[in-house]
Write an enzyme that holds these catalytic residues in place. Structure first.
Site, PDB file in Angstrom:
ATOM      1  N   HIS A  68      -1.451  10.369   9.439  1.00 19.59           N
ATOM      2  CA  HIS A  68      -1.336   9.055  10.070  1.00 19.59           C
ATOM      3  C   HIS A  68      -0.476   8.124   9.232  1.00 19.59           C
ATOM      4  O   HIS A  68      -0.326   8.305   8.025  1.00 19.59           O
ATOM      5  CB  HIS A  68      -2.719   8.441  10.295  1.00 19.59           C
ATOM      6  CG  HIS A  68      -3.618   8.513   9.105  1.00 19.59           C
ATOM      7  ND1 HIS A  68      -4.444   9.590   8.868  1.00 19.59           N
ATOM      8  CD2 HIS A  68      -3.811   7.670   8.068  1.00 19.59           C
ATOM      9  CE1 HIS A  68      -5.112   9.397   7.747  1.00 19.59           C
ATOM     10  NE2 HIS A  68      -4.735   8.232   7.234  1.00 19.59           N
ATOM     11  N   CYS A 185     -11.606   5.316   0.531  1.00 19.15           N
ATOM     12  CA  CYS A 185     -10.552   6.227   0.079  1.00 19.15           C
ATOM     13  C   CYS A 185      -9.288   5.419  -0.178  1.00 19.15           C
ATOM     14  O   CYS A 185      -9.236   4.236   0.159  1.00 19.15           O
ATOM     15  CB  CYS A 185     -10.309   7.337   1.107  1.00 19.15           C
ATOM     16  SG  CYS A 185      -9.559   6.772   2.649  1.00 19.15           S
TER      17      CYS A 185
END
Length: 694
Positions: A68, A185
Site C-alpha cells: 500500500h 507499526c
C-alpha cells in the site's frame, strides 16, 4: 464497508506471468496502474511501495500480500487485486504469495486504505476465509466470498468485544480486563490493524475481556485510560516503533513484543501475561523528573549500535541548530543593510554604527553565538535523551570559548585561569556532544546501577545532572585543547582556499554538494561548512557565497525551463514550476525536490551541472557574503575581492553584479539541459511514431 474500493476493472489474473520477486511484480503492476489512470507516475509509485516494503513486509500470511501507499502520484483511491503464481514476498509465514491487494490513496485524501486493511484483517482472522481467499479465480468469486464472511462476522460479533471496544472507563472499577494492548507499526497501517484483530480474535475465542488501542496513521484510536491500565492483569505493547511510554510507568507485567509476534502467535504472547513474565516500566515516584523520562529506552542508554546512531545524531543536532543560524544570520544581514550608508567608512564597525543596525546585529549575534552549544546539546540529546542536554550544552559553551583556558596558538602557551579567546567551534561541539552521551551511558549502566532503591529517585535530578556534568566539563576542558588547534587549522585552510587560484575549486565542490540531494545530508554538510567558515573567519567567505548561490540554481533552472518551454512539464506541474522562481530567489533548494523525484536522472544532471558552474564562477569572481541565509534579499552583503576593485562600496556593487551574472548563467545552463532533454524525448517519440505508421 470496503467493497466500493474494489472493481472488476482492477482485477488481474496474472497466473501465467513469472515474477522472480516482489520488486519485479511491483514494477509491472505500477506500469499497468498508470495505464489505468490510477497513478500519474509509475516510478514514483514504485519508489513509495518499495520504501513501505523496506520497513516491514506486507506479506500477511495465508499467501496474501497487502502492499500500500499514500502518495501524491495516486489520482484516486483504488484497490487492485492480482491473482499470481507463487511470488516470493518474504511474508511473515515465509510462504509464497498467491493473491495481492495493492492499495493506493492520494496524499491529501482520507484514510480509506486504513478502513480496507482494518476490515480485511477481521476477515483474514477467520480461518475458513483465510484458507479460501488465496484460491479465488475471478472478481465475482472474491465479492461473493467477502459477502458471505462479512455477514458471518457481523452475526457472530460477541457482546464482550463491544464492551471491550468502549473507550470510556468501566463503571465497575473492580472489573478487570484479562489484558489491554497497544499496537503500532512504522507506517501505522497494515500490521497495526492486523495485530489488533489477531489479539481481539484470540480474546473472543477464549472468552477474554480485552481492550486494544491502535496508534496508526489516523492517530490513536480506542485509547487506553488510566482506569483501564489500573484494572488489567497485564499490558501488551505490540509495537515496531517507539511510542510514548510515560503512562505505562509504574505498571507491572508489561509485555513488549513485535506486531509480527502478536499476529502469528497471540497464544504465546498471552501466556507471557498469564505467567507474569512482563516487566515493570520505570517507577511511580512522585518526582517529576522520573515521570517525564519518556523515550529514554534501555537501548538508547546503552552502547548498542552506538556507532550507527552517531551519524543520525549529528544530523539531528544540525536540524536543531539551523533555526538559530537562519534567525541570527538574517538579523545580522538586516543590520548590514540598515547600515549600508556607512559601508565605505565604518571599517570593522560596519553593521553596528547606526543604533538601529546595532540593535539587530546584537540580537542576531546572540542567536548566532548559540549555534555551537545547541549543536552539541542536541547531538547528546539524540543519543541519550534529555539527560544529555545539560552536559551537552555546557561542553558546547566551552567549545564556543565561553570559559577559562586561553591558548597562544603560535607559542603553545596555555593560561588555565584566563577567559578563553579561542574556540574549538564545530569540532568541539560534535566531539563534546558525543563525550557527554558516552559519559551519561557509563553513569546509568555501570556507576549508578546498583544504587539503593531509596536513592534511585534522586539519581536523575541530582547525581547525573550535577556530578555527571561536572565530570564531563572537566574532561572536555582538557580534551578541548587539541580541538582548538584543529579548528584553527580549519580557519587557516579556509583562508588558503579563499585565494584566487583555489577558490574556484572550493566553489566547484560546494556547488556539487549543494545540488546533489537538496536538503539531504550531503547538501547539509556543504551548507554547514559554509556556516563554519563564517564562524571561523568572522567575515564573509567564498564558501558561504558558493553554498547560497549554488543552492538557488535548481529551482530557478526549473522555473526558467517552464517559462521557455511549457512542454517540459505536465500541465498540473506548471504552477509549482513557476513558484520555483520565488523558491530559488529565497534560497529554498527544496522547491526542486518534487521535480527531481519524478525525473531523477535528467533533473539530477541539470542540478549538478548548473550548481557546479555557479560554484566555479563564484570562486573565480572571489565573491563572499556575510549572511548564512536569505537568498537574493541579502545580496547587498555580497562583496568581491578581485584584484583591481578597491573600496567597500565598489566591492559591494561589483559583487552584486557578478553574483547575478553567475546565477543567471548557471540557471540558464540548468534550464537548457532540461529543455534539451525534453526536445530529444519528443524527437525520439516522433521518430518512433513515423516508423510505426510506415
Amino acid at each position: 464497508m470496503f467493497k466500493p474500493l474494489l472493481s472488476a476493472e482492477l482485477f488481474f489474473n496474472w497466473t501465467a506471468k513469472d515474477f522472480k520477486d516482489k520488486t519485479s511484480f511491483l514494477k509491472q503492476a505500477c506500469r499497468v496502474l498508470q495505464d489505468k489512470n490510477c497513478i500519474k507516475e509509475e516510478q514514483i509509485a514504485l519508489t513509495a511501495l518499495k520504501e513501505r516494503e523496506a520497513q516491514i513486509t506486507t506479506g500477511i500470511m495465508s499467501k496474501l500480500a497487502l502492499p500500500h501507499m499514500q502518495s501524491a502520484t495516486v489520482l484516486k483511491p483504488f484497490v487492485a487485486v492480482f491473482k499470481v503464481n507463487n511470488v516470493d514476498w518474504q511474508s511473515l509465514d515465509n510462504q509464497p504469495v498467491k493473491l495481492i491487494f495493492l492499495i493506493g490513496v492520494p496524499k491529501d485524501q482520507g484514510n480509506l486504505h486504513l478502513e480496507f486493511i482494518s476490515q480485511f484483517s477481521k476477515l483474514m482472522l477467520q480461518d475458513e476465509f483465510a484458507n479460501k481467499v488465496p484460491n479465488i479465480r475471478s472478481f465475482n468469486g472474491l465479492i461473493n466470498l467477502i459477502d458471505s464472511f462479512q455477514q458471518t462476522a457481523v452475526a457472530s460479533q460477541p457482546v464482550v468485544n463491544e464492551a471491550a471496544a468502549q473507550t470510556e472507563e468501566p463503571k465497575d472499577t473492580n472489573t478487570q480486563y484479562d489484558f489491554v494492548a497497544v499496537t503500532a507499526c512504522p507506517t501505522g497501517i497494515a500490521h497495526t490493524f492486523m495485530a489488533k484483530e489477531a489479539l481481539e480474535k484470540f480474546a473472543r475465542d477464549h472468552n477474554l475481556k480485552v481492550k486494544v488501542e491502535t496508534q496508526g496513521t489516523d492517530g490513536i484510536q480506542n485509547q487506553l485510560t488510566e482506569s483501564d491500565l489500573n484494572n488489567t492483569k497485564g499490558i501488551i505493547l505490540a509495537c515496531d516503533r517507539l511510542i510514548d511510554l510515560t503512562r505505562f510507568y509504574g505498571h507491572a507485567n508489561v509485555v513488549e513484543v513485535s506486531t509480527t509476534k502478536a499476529i502469528k502467535t497471540p497464544q504465546t504472547v498471552y501466556d507471557q501475561v498469564v505467567k507474569k513474565e512482563g516487566k515493570l516500566l520505570g517507577n511511580k515516584s512522585s518526582d517529576s523528573a522520573s515521570q517525564t523520562e519518556l523515550k529514554e529506552t534501555t537501548e538508547q542508554l546503552s552502547f548498542k549500535d552506538f556507532h550507527k546512531r552517531i551519524y543520525r545524531a549529528i544530523l539531528s543536532g544540525v536540524s536543531y541548530m539551523l533555526p538559530f543560524v537562519v534567525f541570527g544570520g538574517i538579523l545580522i544581514a538586516i543590520a548590514f543593510l540598515i547600515d549600508i550608508n556607512n559601508a565605505g567608512n565604518a571599517g570593522k564597525q560596519f553593521g553596528s554604527k547606526d543604533p538601529i543596525a546595532n540593535w539587530f546585529k546584537t540580537l542576531g549575534g546572540l542567536s548566532f553565538g548559540l549555534i555551537v552549544p545547541i549543536l552539541s546539546a542536541y547531538i547528546a540529546f539524540a543519543l541519550v535523551g534529555r539527560q544529555g542536554l545539560l552536559p551537552g550544552f555546557i561542553v558546547g559553551l566551552i567549545s564556543a570559548g565561553k570559559f577559562l583556558l586561553n591558548i597562544d596558538i603560535v607559542t603553545g602557551k596555555i593560561d588555565w585561569a584566563t577567559e578563553s579567546k579561542v574556540s574549538s567551534g564545530f569540532f568541539g561541539a560534535i566531539f563534546g556532544g558525543l563525550l557527554a552521551a558516552v559519559l551519561i551511558i557509563v553513569q546509568q549502566r555501570y556507576i549508578y546501577r546498583k544504587l539503593p532503591q531509596a536513592l534511585q529517585g534522586i539519581k536523575n535530578i541530582l547525581f547525573i545532572p550535577l556530578l555527571g556534568t561536572l565530570v564531563t566539563a572537566a574532561l572536555f576542558w582538557v580534551i578541548n585543547i587539541p580541538l582548538i588547534y584543529l579548528n584553527y587549522g580549519l580557519s587557516k585552510f579556509l583562508q588558503i582556499m579563499d585565494k584566487p587560484y583555489l577558490a574556484p575549486l572550493l566553489g566547484l565542490v560546494i556547488g556539487l554538494m549543494m545540488c546533489f540531494d537538496l536538503g539531504g545530508p550531503v547538501n547539509k554538510a556543504a551548507y554547514v561548512f559554509g556556516v563554519v567558515s563564517l564562524e571561523s573567519q568572522n567575515s564573509g567567505t567564498v564558501a558561504m557565497a558558493s553554498a547560497i548561490l549554488s543552492g538557488m540554481v535548481p529551482p530557478l533552472g526549473i522555473a526558467i525551463a517552464a517559462t521557455i518551454r511549457k512542454q517540459c512539464f505536465d500541465k498540473e506541474e506548471l504552477p509549482a514550476a513557476y513558484a520555483c522562481y520565488v523558491m530559488g530567489l529565497s534560497f529554498i533548494s527544496e522547491g526542486a525536490i518534487p521535480f527531481v523525484a519524478k525525473r531523477p536522472k535528467i533533473m539530477l544532471a541539470a542540478n549538478l551541472i548548473g550548481g557546479a558552474v555557479c560554484g566555479v564562477l563564484t570562486g573565480a569572481f572571489a565573491l563572499t557574503i556575510r549572511a548564512p541565509h536569505g537568498g537574493v534579499f541579502v545580496f547587498a552583503l555580497l562583496k568581491t575581492n578581485l584584484e583591481g576593485i578597491a573600496g567597500n562600496t565598489l566591492q559591494i556593487g561589483a559583487g552584486v553584479g557578478l553574483a547575478l551574472l553567475a546565477l543567471i548563467v548557471s540557471s540558464f545552463i540548468s534550464a537548457g539541459i532540461i529543455i534539451g532533454h525534453n526536445l530529444l524525448v519528443v524527437r525520439k517519440k516522433t521518430k518512433q511514431l513515423v516508423n510505426t505508421n510506415a
